[in-house]
Design an enzyme around this catalytic site. Structure first.
Site, PDB file in Angstrom:
ATOM      1  N   LYS A 164       9.749   8.660   5.032  1.00  0.00           N
ATOM      2  CA  LYS A 164      10.432   7.427   4.213  1.00  0.00           C
ATOM      3  C   LYS A 164      10.384   7.505   2.863  1.00  0.00           C
ATOM      4  CE  LYS A 164       9.706   3.874   2.744  1.00  0.00           C
ATOM      5  NZ  LYS A 164      10.059   3.643   1.267  1.00  0.00           N
TER       6      LYS A 164
ATOM      7  N   GLY B 115       1.305   7.007  -3.788  1.00  0.00           N
ATOM      8  CA  GLY B 115       1.725   5.813  -4.499  1.00  0.00           C
ATOM      9  C   GLY B 115       0.695   5.081  -5.123  1.00  0.00           C
TER      10      GLY B 115
ATOM     11  N   GLU C 270      -2.808   9.862  -1.827  1.00  0.00           N
ATOM     12  CA  GLU C 270      -2.650  10.269  -3.382  1.00  0.00           C
ATOM     13  C   GLU C 270      -2.253   9.035  -4.225  1.00  0.00           C
ATOM     14  OE1 GLU C 270      -2.033  11.181  -6.518  1.00  0.00           O
ATOM     15  OE2 GLU C 270      -0.733  12.676  -5.941  1.00  0.00           O
TER      16      GLU C 270
ATOM     17  N   CYS D 176       0.745  10.429 -11.997  1.00  0.00           N
ATOM     18  CA  CYS D 176      -0.676  10.249 -12.107  1.00  0.00           C
ATOM     19  C   CYS D 176      -1.568  11.297 -12.589  1.00  0.00           C
ATOM     20  CB  CYS D 176      -1.187   9.755 -10.665  1.00  0.00           C
ATOM     21  SG  CYS D 176      -0.192  10.845  -9.328  1.00  0.00           S
TER      22      CYS D 176
ATOM     23  N   GLU E 235      -3.266   1.966 -15.072  1.00  0.00           N
ATOM     24  CA  GLU E 235      -2.271   3.070 -15.197  1.00  0.00           C
ATOM     25  C   GLU E 235      -0.927   2.454 -15.553  1.00  0.00           C
ATOM     26  OE1 GLU E 235      -1.119   4.631 -11.390  1.00  0.00           O
ATOM     27  OE2 GLU E 235      -1.307   6.780 -12.249  1.00  0.00           O
TER      28      GLU E 235
HETATM   29  P1  ADP Z   1       5.274   2.827  -7.090  1.00  0.00           P
HETATM   30  O1  ADP Z   1       4.509   1.761  -7.551  1.00  0.00           O
HETATM   31  O2  ADP Z   1       4.920   4.064  -7.886  1.00  0.00           O
HETATM   32  O3  ADP Z   1       6.828   2.404  -7.059  1.00  0.00           O
HETATM   33  P2  ADP Z   1       4.615   2.401  -4.614  1.00  0.00           P
HETATM   34  O4  ADP Z   1       3.052   2.508  -4.201  1.00  0.00           O
HETATM   35  O5  ADP Z   1       5.153   0.782  -4.666  1.00  0.00           O
HETATM   36  O6  ADP Z   1       4.809   3.193  -5.626  1.00  0.00           O
HETATM   37  O7  ADP Z   1       5.745   2.945  -3.333  1.00  0.00           O
HETATM   38  C1  ADP Z   1       5.368   4.266  -2.947  1.00  0.00           C
HETATM   39  C2  ADP Z   1       6.189   4.105  -1.588  1.00  0.00           C
HETATM   40  O8  ADP Z   1       5.532   3.213  -0.895  1.00  0.00           O
HETATM   41  C3  ADP Z   1       7.529   4.055  -1.653  1.00  0.00           C
HETATM   42  O9  ADP Z   1       8.180   4.591  -0.359  1.00  0.00           O
HETATM   43  C4  ADP Z   1       7.537   2.460  -0.886  1.00  0.00           C
HETATM   44  O10 ADP Z   1       8.539   2.088  -0.336  1.00  0.00           O
HETATM   45  C5  ADP Z   1       6.444   2.592   0.040  1.00  0.00           C
HETATM   46  N1  ADP Z   1       5.845   1.053   0.432  1.00  0.00           N
HETATM   47  C6  ADP Z   1       5.781   0.194  -0.515  1.00  0.00           C
HETATM   48  N2  ADP Z   1       4.993  -0.983   0.059  1.00  0.00           N
HETATM   49  C7  ADP Z   1       4.819  -0.486   1.238  1.00  0.00           C
HETATM   50  C8  ADP Z   1       4.270  -1.140   2.387  1.00  0.00           C
HETATM   51  N3  ADP Z   1       3.630  -2.221   2.552  1.00  0.00           N
HETATM   52  N4  ADP Z   1       4.197  -0.584   3.529  1.00  0.00           N
HETATM   53  C9  ADP Z   1       4.397   0.907   3.536  1.00  0.00           C
HETATM   54  N5  ADP Z   1       5.149   1.499   2.586  1.00  0.00           N
HETATM   55  C10 ADP Z   1       5.387   0.922   1.413  1.00  0.00           C
END
Ligand code: ADP
Length: 490
Positions: free
Chosen positions: A173, A227, A249, A283, A384
């Protein structure tokens, strides 16, 4: 406008059953450039079912056969790399010169993971003569890979490579901001001849969307996530219900420690490059530049001089050093941290604004930015930012350098610059980080484990260690005599 109307599920390109078509924004213009199918819960369910059905045969396939398929993928990837780099740059705005170098090297990693596919050996354990005890390694099952927008192809590779080598099947995903190259990657798996269901790609939203459904799905055994920490907490809570395994990570606020005896030019090359690479959106970057006091003023001057040389511009132009931020929210976040830094009393010595000029209007550009007189307790040193903002912090001696480096909730990477071998060893061994570079920086290879301590995450990617989280240990104890005493005889 480019159309990606299909998801890749069970080896076929299918429209979403309960998803939608979503526009992907080109961050260099702020305008949509692609329309992409996003899956919903129903699509995730179909993908997980396909991955479960494929798991048995794939996991039983001899390692050398899985390796052969991964090598085919590597060949296809190598041929596609220039186009993949162009698409990744269009989707997330990273300068093409960086994307080309990064994506151009990915085939090496695919080959590396191919080479690990038949090395999942267990061990024998000596106990007593009467028994033979041994372990075998078994793939954990279906993996949900959830990736971010800063390095979509690399993040997918770091998860799919070890997962497939271990014998797991995958539902990927990608991030909502950058789904395109993951769908292109699916095409390469198809081209390489992977069996249906072994790799499935379903773009979609995170919270409330495909990401959340994937984490909750009882058919998924493990989540491999890159993320933000806040997202990871939500994912952990969601996955707790079904006892998912996790590798995470997460963020970093890496200390880049430069002693007065360092090779100054080399240290400046690394520290400035690391401050503004990926427009600050990684990061691993040295976001906290800790400089020993005798060379502090000179370092501030050098950062300022070099910031003025950074060519900010359209990321597809070969001459561009730094493209825009990947999306509007990230630009707003960076600009808000620049304001926070000013309010906290840090000295803004370069940048801090959006670059002017019609050519860049509409894009999510921000200048390379330098803050001097930063204290480690300021928010711009603790949180960050994920923007091209260097925070230069002075220190007096080795003890203070180590204390400042470790005074952070993060612990992903760190850099140390000194000509003194003893100091290099002392300081690098004391820094709380998954990876420390000495007299170099951002030296990341497929064969060296990468990952964090503290709030930077769990587990390692790359290296032979990358396989571990995708494998279970299965212990067998066999009696050589077959005799078993009657417990109730006396
Ligand atoms: P960033 O802050 O770097 O945008 P995120 O941590 O928000 O990164 O997102 C990283 C990934 O996690 C993306 O693919 C996002 O769609 C997914 N994501 C965000 N929230 C959720 C959640 N509650 N459950 C599963 N995946 C999520």
């Amino acid at each position: 406008m480019v159309e990606y109307p299909h998801l890749f599920i069970n080896g076929a390109w299918v429209p979403p059953v309960d998803g939608e078509l979503v526009e992907s924004i080109d961050p260099s213009t702020g305008r949509p450039w692609a329309r992409v199918a996003f899956g919903g819960a129903g699509d995730i369910d179909a993908a997980v079912r396909a991955a479960r059905a494929a798991f048995g045969p794939w996991s039983r396939r001899p390692g050398h056969e899985r390796a052969a398929l991964l090598r085919k993928l590597a060949v296809a990837y190598e041929a596609a790399a220039p186009e993949l780099a162009r698409l990744e740059t269009t989707d997330n705005g990273r300068a093409l010169r960086e994307t080309k170098a990064d994506v151009g090297g990915h085939a090496n990693s695919w080959y590396w993971y191919a080479s690990l596919a038949d090395k999942n050996s267990g061990r024998t354990i000596p106990i007593e003569d009467a028994v033979l005890a041994f372990t075998t390694r078994k793939p954990v099952g279906v993996v949900g890979a959830i990736t971010p927008w800063n390095v979509p192809l690399m993040s997918a590779l770091w998860k799919l490579g070890p997962a497939l080598a271990a014998g797991c099947t995958v539902v990927l995903k990608p991030a909502e901001h950058t789904p395109v190259t993951s769908l292109e990657l699916a095409r390469l798996f198809e081209q390489a001849g992977f069996p249906p269901g072994v790799v499935n790609v379903v773009p979609g939203w995170g919270a409330g969307g495909a990401g959340e459904s994937l984490v909750a799905h009882p058919g998924v055994n493990k989540i491999a996530f890159t993320g933000e920490g806040a997202t990871a907490r939500a994912i952990l809570r969601n996955g707790a219900e079904t006892f998912k395994r996790f590798t995470l990570e997460l963020g970093g606020k890496a200390p880049h420690v430069i002693f007065a005896d360092a090779d100054f030019d080399a240290a400046m090359n690394a520290a400035t490059g690391s401050a503004w690479a990926l427009c600050g959106q990684s990061c691993a970057l040295g976001a906290r530049v800790l400089v020993q006091r005798p060379i502090y003023a000179r370092a501030v001057e050098e950062f300022t001089r070099r910031a003025a040389r950074v060519r900010v511009g359209p990321p597809l132009h070969e001459a561009t050093h730094m493209g825009p931020q990947a999306h509007a929210e990230q630009l707003a976040k960076t600009l808000s941290y620049i304001e926070i830094g000013k309010r906290e009393g840090a000295e803004l010595v370069f940048g801090g604004a959006r670059p002017g000029g019609d050519a860049l209007a509409g894009g999510f550009y921000v200048q390379p930015t330098v803050f001097a007189s930063v204290r480690n307790d300021m928010r711009i040193a603790r949180e960050e930012i994920f923007g091209p903002v260097a925070a230069l912090i002075p220190f007096d001696d080795e003890d203070e350098a180590v204390a400042l480096a470790n005074d952070s909730s993060y612990g992903l990477t760190a850099g140390v610059w000194t000509q003194d071998v003893g100091r290099a060893l002392r300081v690098s061994s004391q820094i709380e980080a998954g990876m420390v570079w000495v007299n170099t920086y951002r030296y990341i290879r497929w064969s060296t484990p990468y990952g964090g301590v503290k709030q930077s995450g769990w587990g390692r990617e790359n290296g032979t260690e990358a396989l571990e989280p995708y494998l279970d240990v299965h212990t067998t104890i066999i009696s050589k005599t077959g005799k078993f005493a009657d417990p109730y005889a006396t």
